[in-house]
Design a protein around this motif. Structure first.
Motif, PDB file in Angstrom:
ATOM      1  N   ARG A  24       0.702  -1.180   0.142  1.00 45.23           N
ATOM      2  CA  ARG A  24      -0.684   0.160  -0.332  1.00 45.23           C
ATOM      3  C   ARG A  24       0.816   1.320  -0.799  1.00 45.23           C
ATOM      4  O   ARG A  24       0.061   2.702  -0.489  1.00 45.23           O
ATOM      5  N   ARG A  44      -8.046 -11.758   3.971  1.00 49.68           N
ATOM      6  CA  ARG A  44      -7.926 -12.248   5.044  1.00 49.68           C
ATOM      7  C   ARG A  44      -6.341 -12.932   5.164  1.00 49.68           C
ATOM      8  O   ARG A  44      -6.160 -13.661   4.281  1.00 49.68           O
ATOM      9  N   PRO A  55      -3.249  -7.573   9.970  1.00 51.79           N
ATOM     10  CA  PRO A  55      -4.643  -7.025  10.302  1.00 51.79           C
ATOM     11  C   PRO A  55      -5.399  -6.265   9.489  1.00 51.79           C
ATOM     12  O   PRO A  55      -6.372  -5.283  10.271  1.00 51.79           O
ATOM     13  N   THR A  56      -5.799  -6.464   8.650  1.00 51.72           N
ATOM     14  CA  THR A  56      -6.117  -6.005   7.566  1.00 51.72           C
ATOM     15  C   THR A  56      -7.202  -6.997   6.580  1.00 51.72           C
ATOM     16  O   THR A  56      -6.157  -7.625   6.243  1.00 51.72           O
ATOM     17  N   THR A  57      -7.776  -6.690   6.105  1.00 58.73           N
ATOM     18  CA  THR A  57      -8.416  -7.096   4.775  1.00 58.73           C
ATOM     19  C   THR A  57      -7.786  -6.352   3.476  1.00 58.73           C
ATOM     20  O   THR A  57      -7.144  -5.422   2.890  1.00 58.73           O
ATOM     21  N   LYS A  59      -8.090  -6.669  -0.749  1.00 65.16           N
ATOM     22  CA  LYS A  59      -9.361  -6.186  -1.967  1.00 65.16           C
ATOM     23  C   LYS A  59      -8.703  -7.140  -3.048  1.00 65.16           C
ATOM     24  O   LYS A  59      -7.829  -7.430  -3.070  1.00 65.16           O
TER      25      LYS A  59
END
Length: 75
Positions: A24, A44, A55-57, A59
């Motif tokens: 990201r 996940r 700790p995040t998903t 896309k």
């Protein structure tokens, strides 16, 4: 939109499938991850090196089946 890479539809990745994820910060692909829980809303992901579940998903557009070199030479 074509969501098929190397014959795999990455919307249908299953747990344990090795994947690359888009960083990201710089939008480059990072290796060494696997699907823990696939979802239409976001996957996940687990880091393979230490088993840490992120700790995040992610896309669907930020996950792709792992790409490997066609030969055994170093990068």
């Amino acid at each position: 939109k074509n969501l098929t890479v190397m014959g795999l539809d990455w919307r249908r990745l299953t747990p344990g499938t090795r994947v690359d994820v888009r960083n990201r910060l710089d939008a480059r692909w990072a290796k060494g991850f696997e699907i823990v829980e696939p979802s239409d809303d976001g996957h996940r992901i687990r880091r393979i090196s230490d088993g840490f579940m992120l700790p995040t998903t992610f896309k669907v557009d930020d996950v792709r089946p792992e790409r490997r070199k066609a030969n055994n030479w170093w990068y």
